[in-house]
Design an enzyme around this catalytic site. Sequence first.
Site, short mmCIF file in Angstrom:
data_model
loop_
_atom_site.label_atom_id
_atom_site.label_comp_id
_atom_site.label_asym_id
_atom_site.label_seq_id
_atom_site.Cartn_x
_atom_site.Cartn_y
_atom_site.Cartn_z
NE ARG A 105 -2.36 -1.94 3.25
CZ ARG A 105 -2.93 -2.28 4.39
NH1 ARG A 105 -4.15 -1.85 4.67
NH2 ARG A 105 -2.32 -3.06 5.25
CG ASP A 181 -10.98 2.67 -3.73
OD1 ASP A 181 -10.90 2.07 -4.83
OD2 ASP A 181 -10.34 2.31 -2.73
CE LYS A 204 -11.91 4.67 -0.11
NZ LYS A 204 -11.67 3.38 0.52
NE ARG A 206 -8.10 5.29 2.55
CZ ARG A 206 -8.71 4.22 3.06
NH1 ARG A 206 -8.70 4.05 4.37
NH2 ARG A 206 -9.31 3.35 2.29
CB ALA A 236 -13.91 -4.22 8.29
CB THR A 238 -13.36 1.19 3.37
OG1 THR A 238 -12.38 2.16 3.70
CG2 THR A 238 -13.85 1.44 1.95
#
Length: 323
Positions: A105, A181, A204, A206, A236, A238
Amino acid sequence: MVTFEEKYKNSKLKIFTLTGNEKLAGEIVEHLGIELGKSSVQRFSDQEVKINIEESVRGCDVFVVQPTSEPVNENLMELLIMIDALKRASAETINVVMPYYGYARQDRKARSREPITAKLVANLIEHSGANRVIALDLHAPQIQGFFDIPIDHLMGVPLLSDYFQSKEDLKNEELVIVSPDHGGVTRARKMADRLEAPIAIIDKRRPMPNVSEVMNIVGEIKGRKAIIIDDIIDTAGTITGAADALLEKGATEVYACCTHPVLSGPAIERIENSQIKELVVTNSIQLPDAKDTAKITQLSVGELLAETIVRVYEHKSVSTLFD
């Protein structure tokens, strides 16, 4: 017809596992009809990793099954040390089978002075002596470019799609495939094409890591059964927030699926208390008993990885697995 066992029992193909996902490695060798390579992972008193390879690998094509999931740093060090041990033991090729690629990520600099740890991990694996990497659903496909050795990138979408296709209470014309997303639209489109269903996108924001706020839903979801698809589900937040938003906008039921069930922190509690009817995941990450709840269905990628290993070993096309 020659079976896998007859073909590979006395061959130069060897498969080893470390502590990251021994159960999955067992499924792979069971499919191939061979035994796991003999090795052991121990710790010195100060917790340094000690690895022993307990059989000859000289001249062999070795595949090491090791996801770098929690505990990420421990599993990564085990992998690097194993690669070094195999290289010094004169293995012909060292092929790393990573069902889950940790640190994926952090694949770019989103802010000043941030590291790109996905690239760092690629460098470590490559310079340790690996000749090839087999990965499943990398968080960002461009991570393939971080390696200067061959990498086979497998997809979890076909396996997840086949599962939903087999459910008698889900008809294609009732479904909508939802990306949580904008970055996951390609993945959602692949599932939508397989299930012949439309897609929707959740817009969305963040504000900080592991915290998201649903802003808007793009697409028609009213009166449909929604399937949210993602590559990773971590805390979890999202996925459960998306389920609430979809039901508020008129979806009749919400399912969720992902390839990698990281499920850290409050994830299990959130899923249990959510309006998600079923969460479908793969066993790229081994779920402990504490995380194995009635709402979660886990599919095996053992056969997929076994077939991939065979094709790599026999120098055949891997991409045809997904045709």
